[in-house]
Every structure is written in C-alpha cells, then in structure tokens.
Design an enzyme around this catalytic site. Structure first.
Site, PDB file in Angstrom:
ATOM      1  N   ARG A 197      -7.803   4.917  -3.158  1.00  0.00           N
ATOM      2  CA  ARG A 197      -5.638   4.441  -3.242  1.00  0.00           C
ATOM      3  C   ARG A 197      -5.544   5.374  -4.476  1.00  0.00           C
ATOM      4  NH1 ARG A 197      -4.264   2.096   1.416  1.00  0.00           N
ATOM      5  NH2 ARG A 197      -5.201   0.964   2.267  1.00  0.00           N
ATOM      6  N   ILE A 242     -11.901  -3.869  13.007  1.00  0.00           N
ATOM      7  CA  ILE A 242     -10.762  -2.896  14.278  1.00  0.00           C
ATOM      8  C   ILE A 242     -10.916  -1.420  12.693  1.00  0.00           C
ATOM      9  CG2 ILE A 242      -9.938  -5.075  15.122  1.00  0.00           C
ATOM     10  CD1 ILE A 242      -6.728  -4.342  13.578  1.00  0.00           C
ATOM     11  N   THR A 296      -0.499   8.139   1.683  1.00  0.00           N
ATOM     12  CA  THR A 296      -0.293  10.181   0.741  1.00  0.00           C
ATOM     13  C   THR A 296       0.209  11.449   0.866  1.00  0.00           C
ATOM     14  OG1 THR A 296      -2.150   9.460   1.772  1.00  0.00           O
ATOM     15  CG2 THR A 296      -2.799  11.437   0.726  1.00  0.00           C
ATOM     16  N   THR A 341      -2.944   6.680  10.244  1.00  0.00           N
ATOM     17  CA  THR A 341      -2.235   5.782   9.933  1.00  0.00           C
ATOM     18  C   THR A 341      -2.848   4.177  11.120  1.00  0.00           C
ATOM     19  OG1 THR A 341      -0.257   4.294   9.974  1.00  0.00           O
ATOM     20  CG2 THR A 341      -0.040   6.592  10.634  1.00  0.00           C
ATOM     21  N   ARG A 353       0.906  -4.052   7.619  1.00  0.00           N
ATOM     22  CA  ARG A 353       1.464  -4.009   6.636  1.00  0.00           C
ATOM     23  C   ARG A 353       2.740  -4.714   6.995  1.00  0.00           C
ATOM     24  NH1 ARG A 353      -1.068  -2.257   1.799  1.00  0.00           N
ATOM     25  NH2 ARG A 353      -2.006  -0.338   2.616  1.00  0.00           N
ATOM     26  N   ASP A 407      -1.882   1.580  11.098  1.00  0.00           N
ATOM     27  CA  ASP A 407      -0.707   0.326  11.580  1.00  0.00           C
ATOM     28  C   ASP A 407       0.180   1.421  12.597  1.00  0.00           C
ATOM     29  OD1 ASP A 407      -2.076  -1.346   9.581  1.00  0.00           O
ATOM     30  OD2 ASP A 407      -0.848  -0.578   7.912  1.00  0.00           O
TER      31      ASP A 407
HETATM   32  N1  LIG Z   1       5.258   7.434  -3.991  1.00  0.00           N
HETATM   33  C1  LIG Z   1       3.990   8.012  -3.954  1.00  0.00           C
HETATM   34  N2  LIG Z   1       4.247   9.286  -5.108  1.00  0.00           N
HETATM   35  C2  LIG Z   1       2.865   9.956  -5.381  1.00  0.00           C
HETATM   36  N3  LIG Z   1       1.353   9.959  -4.390  1.00  0.00           N
HETATM   37  C3  LIG Z   1       1.495   8.151  -4.061  1.00  0.00           C
HETATM   38  C4  LIG Z   1       3.163   7.863  -3.466  1.00  0.00           C
HETATM   39  N4  LIG Z   1       2.282   6.796  -2.663  1.00  0.00           N
HETATM   40  C5  LIG Z   1       1.199   7.251  -2.738  1.00  0.00           C
HETATM   41  N5  LIG Z   1       0.727   7.573  -3.385  1.00  0.00           N
HETATM   42  C6  LIG Z   1      -0.922   8.330  -3.590  1.00  0.00           C
HETATM   43  O1  LIG Z   1      -1.269   8.583  -2.032  1.00  0.00           O
HETATM   44  C7  LIG Z   1      -2.521   7.861  -2.093  1.00  0.00           C
HETATM   45  C8  LIG Z   1      -2.987   7.070  -0.746  1.00  0.00           C
HETATM   46  O2  LIG Z   1      -1.836   5.743  -0.339  1.00  0.00           O
HETATM   47  P1  LIG Z   1      -2.252   4.694   0.176  1.00  0.00           P
HETATM   48  O3  LIG Z   1      -0.673   4.366  -0.040  1.00  0.00           O
HETATM   49  O4  LIG Z   1      -3.234   3.409  -0.859  1.00  0.00           O
HETATM   50  O5  LIG Z   1      -2.356   5.328   1.546  1.00  0.00           O
HETATM   51  P2  LIG Z   1      -1.888   5.736   2.557  1.00  0.00           P
HETATM   52  O6  LIG Z   1      -1.425   7.642   2.251  1.00  0.00           O
HETATM   53  O7  LIG Z   1      -2.773   5.814   4.127  1.00  0.00           O
HETATM   54  O8  LIG Z   1      -0.134   4.872   3.415  1.00  0.00           O
HETATM   55  C9  LIG Z   1      -3.438   7.013  -3.583  1.00  0.00           C
HETATM   56  O9  LIG Z   1      -3.404   8.213  -4.045  1.00  0.00           O
HETATM   57  C10 LIG Z   1      -1.759   6.679  -4.218  1.00  0.00           C
HETATM   58  O10 LIG Z   1      -2.023   7.187  -5.223  1.00  0.00           O
HETATM   59  O1  LIG Z   2      -8.067  -3.221   1.597  1.00  0.00           O
HETATM   60  P1  LIG Z   2      -7.431  -1.873   1.858  1.00  0.00           P
HETATM   61  O2  LIG Z   2      -8.284  -0.586   2.057  1.00  0.00           O
HETATM   62  O3  LIG Z   2      -6.723  -1.420   0.148  1.00  0.00           O
HETATM   63  O4  LIG Z   2      -6.722  -2.045   2.985  1.00  0.00           O
HETATM   64  C1  LIG Z   2      -5.785  -2.858   3.240  1.00  0.00           C
HETATM   65  C2  LIG Z   2      -4.772  -2.390   4.394  1.00  0.00           C
HETATM   66  O5  LIG Z   2      -4.986  -1.032   4.901  1.00  0.00           O
HETATM   67  C3  LIG Z   2      -4.208  -0.797   6.233  1.00  0.00           C
HETATM   68  O6  LIG Z   2      -4.830  -0.552   6.919  1.00  0.00           O
HETATM   69  C4  LIG Z   2      -2.954  -0.083   5.816  1.00  0.00           C
HETATM   70  O7  LIG Z   2      -3.740   1.071   4.968  1.00  0.00           O
HETATM   71  P2  LIG Z   2      -3.266   2.902   5.105  1.00  0.00           P
HETATM   72  O8  LIG Z   2      -1.578   2.323   5.403  1.00  0.00           O
HETATM   73  O9  LIG Z   2      -4.255   3.371   3.799  1.00  0.00           O
HETATM   74  O10 LIG Z   2      -3.065   3.301   7.090  1.00  0.00           O
HETATM   75  C5  LIG Z   2      -3.000  -2.044   5.923  1.00  0.00           C
HETATM   76  O11 LIG Z   2      -3.378  -2.301   7.246  1.00  0.00           O
HETATM   77  C6  LIG Z   2      -3.998  -2.921   5.289  1.00  0.00           C
HETATM   78  O12 LIG Z   2      -2.937  -4.114   4.357  1.00  0.00           O
HETATM   79 MG   LIG Z   3       0.375   3.602   4.035  1.00  0.00          MG
END
Ligand SMILES: Nc1ncnc2c1ncn2[C@@H]1O[C@H](COP(=O)(O)OP(=O)(O)O)[C@@H](O)[C@H]1O
Ligand SMILES: O=P(O)(O)OC[C@H]1O[C@](O)(COP(=O)(O)O)[C@@H](O)[C@@H]1O
Ligand SMILES: [Mg+2]
Length: 473
Positions: free
Chosen positions: A181, A396, A209, A235, A282, A237
C-alpha cells in the site's frame, strides 16, 4: 409459448462505446511502424476461424432488461453492479477479444505487470495468464514483474517472467510479485516506466490502485508515450462497480462460509450460544451478504451500508433475546466496516489511515462481543451465555482461487492482452452481464459497487434471517 410482439416497443438507442486508443494522441506515421496483422493469424495452435476476431462494432449492453410494455420502453439495471439510474439511451462497452489488426510488433513489446493493494484469491493466476498469454498468443518475449506494488517501479529491479517460471503460480495464494500500500509517486512511476522502456503496463488493481492508475494514464497521454496501460480489477470486497464481480470474490465467500459453519456449531453446542463472525468488507458488505445467503445459518447480517443499533425497540439485543428464546442459539455476521460510528475511539484513532490513505477500522467483532456480554449479564445475570467470536480475516483472501475464479482469471487476463495489443489503453477488462468487455478506466474509477438495499438480494437476506430493519420509529 406466447410471443411478445416488439411492434409497439422500441429498443432504446445504444450509446456508442468510446475507448481510449493510442491513435488518440500518437501521430499516424509513428503508428504505422507498429501496425500489423494479428500474429494469431499465423499461430498454428489457433487457425482463426470465421468470426474469431472481434470487430470494433461489437458491444456489450450495460443494462439488459427492457420494459416492453410501452413504445417508450426504457432499460433498467439487470446486474447488481450496474448503476440504478435509468436513462433513455443504453450504455454499451466494447466486446473484449482478439482484433484482426494489432498495434504492437511482438519483437518490440516490453510488458510490465504489477500488483497493488490488498490480496485477492487469483492474483497469481492473472499474472501467470498474462505471461503465458503474451508469450504463447502473441510471441512476446520481454515480460517483467514489478515487485512490491507501485513503489516497485522506481525502487526495485523488474523481474523477467517466462512461462516456465510462472507455470504453477495459479496454485498459490497471494501474489508472488508482492504487493504494497502507499508509495504512489506519479512522476517517479512514469519516469521509471519510460526509462525501463515498458510499452505495455498491466496493473492488477483495486479501487485505490485504479485512482492512481488513472493519473498514470493521464500522464502517459500528456507525454504522448507509446504505452498501452490496462487494469484487471481485483477486489475481494467486490466494491468495484460496472463489472459483474471481481475474480476471487467467490473463493472468498466459500472460505467465509466455513467460518460461519464453525460459528454455528459452536453456538448450537452452547447454552444461549452466540456465534459471531467478522468478515472483510471495508465499505461494502458483499462478502457478508453472499456468505449469509449461501449458509442459511445466519440470524443477522450487519453490513456497512446499514446503520444498526443495539438497545431498545427494534435493536439487535431485542432481536437476539427473542431468537435465543426460540432457538437456544444465534449466529451473527458482521462486515468489518459496519457499526464503526458506534465504537468509541480516541481522536488519534479517528485520524488513523493506512499507507494508501484508507481509514483504519477498529475491530467491530471484539466490540460487539463485549457489548453482547455486558448486555446479557445486565439482563440475565443468572443465566448461562456464550459468545464465540471468529475472525477469519486474511484466511478468506490469502488462498488460491477456486476453479470458477481461476477460469475467470484466465479469460480476463487474455482479454486484457488482446485489448492492449489492439492499441487500446486506459481501460479495464471485466465481465459485464456475463460477457467480457472493455470499459474506460475513467468510468470504472468512479463506479462504486455497494450493496443495494432495495434490490432482491438484500430482501432475500431479510427474509432468510428475518432480522430487524433497524429503522427507529
Ligand atoms: N487517490 C489515489 N491516487 C493515487 N494513488 C492512490 C490513490 N489511492 C490509492 N492509491 C495507491 O494505490 C495503491 C493501492 O491502493 P489501496 O487502496 O491500498 O488498495 P486497492 O487498490 O486494492 O484498493 C497504493 O499504492 C496507493 O498508494
Ligand atoms: O490489512 P490490509 O492488508 O490493509 O488489508 C485489510 C483490508 O483489505 C481489504 O481486503 C480490501 O483491500 P483492497 O481494497 O486492497 O482490495 C479489506 O477488506 C480490508 O479492510
Ligand atoms: Mg480498496
């Protein structure tokens, strides 16, 4: 069988899908050096028959239910992930699949694959299929994994990937490439893509992402780079909109059900036993909802989309009191993002964010367990009561994908490759109403998929559990 005449009904006009393409900003003399007939044409394993190639006139409708009752028929949502707004024209997306003409010469392709954010069953399968697909379908030999998510672009060396290296990755949970992250630094990432000479970028992404990927895509366009960028939604979720569902979601629901089964056994085997299961989710309760529906052992399912309360008329305690009296036990499922507003927290906890900027939640399961115990000892100090709390968390999602999800991963990875080879960019591949489609990244990045409380699925949860609606009088 009665046939409905379509005489009085008109099918709404379809909005012609527009998908970003390298031709949007690359001058045509530059393009001509890359344009060629699809190498599948000469691939002995394929012998493309008539109809094998998808034309850019083939589209997938987002909403496929029509109201044929009047001449001014309108379309309405058919899939849980579709937007509920009705419109007079029907939105469509380009159908995914191989195109006759491609915009990359296999000898000059340099592909990068990266995984970001949380885990999801099937990530390794997608990586494997991207590698094998690029190699076998299109003869690409320069394929690289970017380790550790976005930050890996500028802080780690790319890993050369071959079919031999990835051949059994689909049997492993997690991501062999590693993920992280945070670490999103636009300029550093695009500079690194350029300096490594990558011209195809495949991102396996979640909602966060994707927001970053949109910025990368815009920067690539601004710099007018010959780079195709695409994403495969990941995802657990299931919170990404437009697509039917994410790969790995079904696997996660299956695992979640195992936790519910255990909670049920524990609850049934105790005097006034409550089995409490917390599941990932989440801001959306899809895992909790689907696991509840498939298990049928759940008495109450609490999701982030619905506020609930504990005390008083119509509250959780009143409901549980009744259920325990009737059945002697009860099973509660709670999504991690539910009830967060009710949990006491310090100002520092209120501000807490993970490295990606996502809010850090307190453990709703532990809080609920303690609230339940306090309530029971207050109301029934002399009666036995047991709460067995199960929090399967990562169990899971840190597992390999099941057969259905593995097939999905293969199809979606190949769809992504075909789209990029055909010169498309800034798009997402995914199933829409059961067909694989190319959807503009810009659109998916803002499309959230929440549990729709007015839809049949939630009504079915209410009828299976008979739980309160938590609407105060
Ligand atoms: N609004 C945003 N702008 C740019 N990068 C973002 C933004 N939100 C998240 N990211 C980047 O995307 C990557 C993954 O985001 P994260 O929320 O942790 O997981 P996911 O993409 O699974 O929801 C991280 O490297 C984070 O810094
Ligand atoms: O402990 P971590 O790796 O931050 O992950 C927990 C979170 O990841 C999730 O699986 C969702 O993650 P993403 O949005 O990255 O897919 C949530 O359900 C949970 O809150
Ligand atoms: Mg996410």
């Amino acid at each position: 069988m009665m046939m409905m005449s379509s005489k009085n009904s008109t099918i709404p006009p379809v909005t012609v899908p527009i998908l970003p393409h390298l031709t949007d900003y690359i001058p045509s003399p530059d393009l001509k050096t890359h344009m060629t007939i699809n190498p599948l044409e000469s691939n002995p394993l394929y012998h493309p028959p008539q109809g094998f190639y998808i034309s850019h006139h083939e589209a997938i409708l987002r909403r496929i239910i029509l109201d044929l009752s009047s001449s001014s028929s309108s379309s309405s949502s058919s899939s849980s992930s579709s937007s509920s707004s009705s419109s007079s024209s029907s939105e469509a997306f380009l159908r995914a699949g191989p195109r006759k003409q491609v915009f990359f010469d296999r000898d000059t392709v340099r592909a990068a694959i990266v995984t970001c954010g949380g885990l999801c069953p099937g990530m390794n399968t997608v990586i494997r299929e991207l590698v094998v697909g690029l190699w076998d379908l299109y003869g690409v030999r320069s394929i690289h994994g970017i380790p550790a998510g976005y930050r890996g672009f500028y802080s780690r060396d790319p890993i050369p990937l071959t079919p031999k290296l990835v051949h059994n990755w689909h049997k492993k949970g997690g991501t062999v490439l590693e993920t992280s992250r945070g670490g999103f630094h636009l300029t550093k990432i695009v500079d690194a893509i350029q300096s490594h000479g990558f011209n195809q970028v495949y991102i396996i992404w979640g909602d966060g992402t994707m927001r970053g990927a949109l910025k990368i895509f815009e920067e690539i366009c601004r710099r007018r780079l010959y780079i195709g960028l695409t994403g495969i939604p990941k995802t657990v979720d299931n919170d990404i909109g437009i697509i039917d569902r994410s790969f790995g979601f079904q696997t996660a629901v299956e695992k979640a059900q195992e936790a519910i089964n255990a909670a049920h056994v524990e609850a049934e085997s105790a005097v006034n036993g409550v089995g409490l299961v917390k599941l990932m989710g989440r801001s959306t309760g899809h895992i909790a909802l689907h696991a509840t529906l498939s298990s049928r052992d759940v008495d109450c399912c609490l999701i982030p989309e619905i506020e609930f309360y504990l005390q008083g008329k119509g509250g959780l305690f009143e409901f549980l009191e009744k259920r325990l009296k009737e059945n002697g036990h009860a099973v509660l499922v709670v999504a991690e993002g539910a009830g967060q507003d009710m949990i006491p927290r310090t100002d520092a906890q209120k501000q807490e964010r993970d490295e990606s900027g996502n809010p850090v939640f307190l453990d709703v399961g532990s809080w609920l367990k303690s609230e339940l115990k306090n309530w029971w000892s207050r109301e029934h100090p002399d009666e036995l009561f047991t709460v067995k709390y199960i929090d399967p968390t990562y169990m899971i999602r840190a597992v390999p994908a099941n057969a259905t999800d593995n097939l999905y991963c293969t199809l979606v990875a190949h769809s992504a490759i075909h789209g990029v080879m055909a010169g498309h960019t800034g798009f997402v591949s995914g199933p829409v109403n059961g067909n694989y489609a190319y959807i503009p990244l810009e659109q998916v990045a803002v499309a959230k998929n929440e549990v729709k409380l007015k839809d049949h699925k939630w009504a079915w949860v209410r009828s299976v559990t008979n739980q309160p609606d938590f609407v105060r009088d």
